[in-house]
Design a protein around this motif. Structure first.
Motif, PDB file in Angstrom:
ATOM      1  N   GLN A 118       0.829  -1.206   0.000  1.00 41.02           N
ATOM      2  CA  GLN A 118       0.000   0.000   0.000  1.00 41.02           C
ATOM      3  C   GLN A 118       0.870   1.266   0.000  1.00 41.02           C
ATOM      4  O   GLN A 118       0.636   2.204  -0.762  1.00 41.02           O
ATOM      5  CB  GLN A 118      -0.929   0.008   1.228  1.00 41.02           C
ATOM      6  CG  GLN A 118      -2.098  -0.946   1.134  1.00 41.02           C
ATOM      7  CD  GLN A 118      -3.331  -0.291   0.508  1.00 41.02           C
ATOM      8  OE1 GLN A 118      -3.229   0.664  -0.253  1.00 41.02           O
ATOM      9  NE2 GLN A 118      -4.501  -0.810   0.825  1.00 41.02           N
ATOM     10  N   ARG A 119       1.854   1.316   0.879  1.00 40.55           N
ATOM     11  CA  ARG A 119       2.746   2.469   0.952  1.00 40.55           C
ATOM     12  C   ARG A 119       3.559   2.609  -0.335  1.00 40.55           C
ATOM     13  O   ARG A 119       3.735   3.717  -0.864  1.00 40.55           O
ATOM     14  CB  ARG A 119       3.672   2.331   2.165  1.00 40.55           C
ATOM     15  CG  ARG A 119       4.814   3.349   2.236  1.00 40.55           C
ATOM     16  CD  ARG A 119       4.340   4.776   2.082  1.00 40.55           C
ATOM     17  NE  ARG A 119       3.367   5.140   3.095  1.00 40.55           N
ATOM     18  CZ  ARG A 119       2.717   6.297   3.111  1.00 40.55           C
ATOM     19  NH1 ARG A 119       2.929   7.186   2.138  1.00 40.55           N
ATOM     20  NH2 ARG A 119       1.852   6.572   4.068  1.00 40.55           N
ATOM     21  N   ARG A 120       4.039   1.510  -0.840  1.00 39.03           N
ATOM     22  CA  ARG A 120       4.824   1.541  -2.079  1.00 39.03           C
ATOM     23  C   ARG A 120       3.967   2.047  -3.245  1.00 39.03           C
ATOM     24  O   ARG A 120       4.449   2.793  -4.099  1.00 39.03           O
ATOM     25  CB  ARG A 120       5.363   0.135  -2.355  1.00 39.03           C
ATOM     26  CG  ARG A 120       6.286   0.007  -3.538  1.00 39.03           C
ATOM     27  CD  ARG A 120       7.045  -1.306  -3.479  1.00 39.03           C
ATOM     28  NE  ARG A 120       7.549  -1.692  -4.780  1.00 39.03           N
ATOM     29  CZ  ARG A 120       8.319  -2.739  -5.018  1.00 39.03           C
ATOM     30  NH1 ARG A 120       8.685  -3.516  -4.016  1.00 39.03           N
ATOM     31  NH2 ARG A 120       8.722  -3.031  -6.236  1.00 39.03           N
ATOM     32  N   TYR A 121       2.698   1.664  -3.262  1.00 44.89           N
ATOM     33  CA  TYR A 121       1.772   2.103  -4.308  1.00 44.89           C
ATOM     34  C   TYR A 121       1.523   3.606  -4.208  1.00 44.89           C
ATOM     35  O   TYR A 121       1.504   4.318  -5.226  1.00 44.89           O
ATOM     36  CB  TYR A 121       0.470   1.330  -4.158  1.00 44.89           C
ATOM     37  CG  TYR A 121      -0.597   1.634  -5.176  1.00 44.89           C
ATOM     38  CD1 TYR A 121      -0.347   1.553  -6.544  1.00 44.89           C
ATOM     39  CD2 TYR A 121      -1.885   1.995  -4.768  1.00 44.89           C
ATOM     40  CE1 TYR A 121      -1.338   1.818  -7.478  1.00 44.89           C
ATOM     41  CE2 TYR A 121      -2.885   2.255  -5.690  1.00 44.89           C
ATOM     42  CZ  TYR A 121      -2.612   2.166  -7.038  1.00 44.89           C
ATOM     43  OH  TYR A 121      -3.599   2.431  -7.957  1.00 44.89           O
ATOM     44  N   LEU A 122       1.353   4.118  -3.004  1.00 45.65           N
ATOM     45  CA  LEU A 122       1.155   5.557  -2.816  1.00 45.65           C
ATOM     46  C   LEU A 122       2.395   6.335  -3.255  1.00 45.65           C
ATOM     47  O   LEU A 122       2.286   7.378  -3.919  1.00 45.65           O
ATOM     48  CB  LEU A 122       0.821   5.857  -1.356  1.00 45.65           C
ATOM     49  CG  LEU A 122      -0.548   5.384  -0.853  1.00 45.65           C
ATOM     50  CD1 LEU A 122      -0.660   5.596   0.652  1.00 45.65           C
ATOM     51  CD2 LEU A 122      -1.674   6.114  -1.586  1.00 45.65           C
ATOM     52  N   ASP A 123       3.578   5.860  -2.882  1.00 46.09           N
ATOM     53  CA  ASP A 123       4.816   6.517  -3.293  1.00 46.09           C
ATOM     54  C   ASP A 123       4.955   6.526  -4.813  1.00 46.09           C
ATOM     55  O   ASP A 123       5.384   7.525  -5.411  1.00 46.09           O
ATOM     56  CB  ASP A 123       6.023   5.815  -2.663  1.00 46.09           C
ATOM     57  CG  ASP A 123       6.116   6.046  -1.166  1.00 46.09           C
ATOM     58  OD1 ASP A 123       5.471   6.975  -0.664  1.00 46.09           O
ATOM     59  OD2 ASP A 123       6.831   5.272  -0.490  1.00 46.09           O
ATOM     60  N   TYR A 124       4.601   5.412  -5.438  1.00 41.95           N
ATOM     61  CA  TYR A 124       4.673   5.313  -6.896  1.00 41.95           C
ATOM     62  C   TYR A 124       3.770   6.364  -7.540  1.00 41.95           C
ATOM     63  O   TYR A 124       4.180   7.059  -8.487  1.00 41.95           O
ATOM     64  CB  TYR A 124       4.252   3.908  -7.330  1.00 41.95           C
ATOM     65  CG  TYR A 124       3.884   3.807  -8.795  1.00 41.95           C
ATOM     66  CD1 TYR A 124       4.862   3.712  -9.778  1.00 41.95           C
ATOM     67  CD2 TYR A 124       2.547   3.800  -9.204  1.00 41.95           C
ATOM     68  CE1 TYR A 124       4.523   3.627 -11.124  1.00 41.95           C
ATOM     69  CE2 TYR A 124       2.199   3.715 -10.539  1.00 41.95           C
ATOM     70  CZ  TYR A 124       3.186   3.623 -11.498  1.00 41.95           C
ATOM     71  OH  TYR A 124       2.845   3.542 -12.822  1.00 41.95           O
TER      72      TYR A 124
END
Length: 273
Positions: A118-124
């Motif tokens: 989830q965090r990686r997706y938001l950063d992306y």
């Protein structure tokens, strides 16, 4: 630090208490390791991953470490991006930390992987948005085309997920920056998906958030819990989201290689000396 495009060759000494030596020349796009249970597919993958993780965020050394030697392309590269995906879905041990995650919905290994993504997706999404803003500020048709290309991969990801999940009436909520789904007019958390849906979503999110960078993607029997059509299309879907990913996977399923990848299969016996 110069990042590699892909791994070209690996050597593993002293596999199974010194009885076998592995020499594997890899293809830059797709590498499928096949063989019966117990021949060492996962062992080979685990030794290679452990070698890379031991030097995570450090310069990769050319000499063997723990009996594993890796050659990279281009020659002289000192680092490589990689992701590791495994298919098991065991229940996590209860803890105060886990019980507070997503209202207690994080209960299995797949849930935990989704939570981290989830965090990686938001950063992306933030990174893509920033690049689009910078391109649009430049003005001109070329910058506009580049901005459209930046947005295209995420849109393809959304379309792929919707198509894969359409039989159960699930679609990604495109109005939310977080991972949420809609099903028959109701909001649905990704932790409520089936094991196969979670597994496919984890694979797709991992590849999407590689942001089309050269990355080695290790997958240990990714076909577990995936139905036949998803297994058959898996490699092609990954390649669409990130054509620069080098895939290294183990499998038992003929469906995984049916879509034109038969020549990318290596039997364990072929690389064992």
């Amino acid at each position: 630090m110069q990042y590699a495009h892909h791994i070209t060759r690996i050597e593993i000494d002293s596999l199974w208490m010194g009885k076998k030596h592995i020499v594997w020349t890899l293809q830059p796009d797709v590498n499928v390791l096949s063989g019966k249970n117990g021949v060492g597919k996962s062992t080979i993958l685990n030794r290679l991953v452990a070698r890379l993780q031991k030097q995570s965020n450090k310069t990769l050394l050319a000499e063997p470490i723990d009996g594993v030697r890796i050659e990279l392309s281009p020659v002289g590269a000192t680092a490589i991006r990689c992701d590791v995906l495994r298919s098991f879905d065991t229940h996590l041990r209860p803890s105060d930390r886990l019980s507070g995650l997503s209202n207690g919905e994080v209960t299995t290994e797949l849930d935990w992987q989704l939570y981290q993504l989830q965090r990686r997706y938001l950063d992306y999404q933030v990174n893509v948005a920033n690049r689009i803003i910078a391109l649009m500020a430049q003005g001109g048709e070329e910058a506009q085309r580049a901005a459209q290309e930046e947005a295209a991969t995420k849109m393809e990801f959304l379309d792929i997920v919707d198509r894969l999940f359409e039989e159960t009436g699930k679609t990604i909520d495109r109005t939310s920056n977080e991972l949420l789904f809609r099903q028959y007019g109701q909001s649905l958390s990704p932790y409520c998906l089936s094991a196969g849906e979670k597994q496919m979503l984890i694979i797709l999110l991992t590849v999407l958030t590689q942001d089309r960078q050269p990355t080695v993607l290790f997958m240990d029997e990714p076909e577990a819990s995936l139905h036949f059509d998803w297994q058959r299309d898996l490699i092609s879907i990954i390649r669409r989201l990130n054509p620069q990913a080098q895939i290294i996977l183990t499998t038992h399923s003929p469906a995984v290689i049916m879509n034109g990848w038969e020549n990318n299969v290596t039997e364990v016996g072929e690389i064992t000396l």
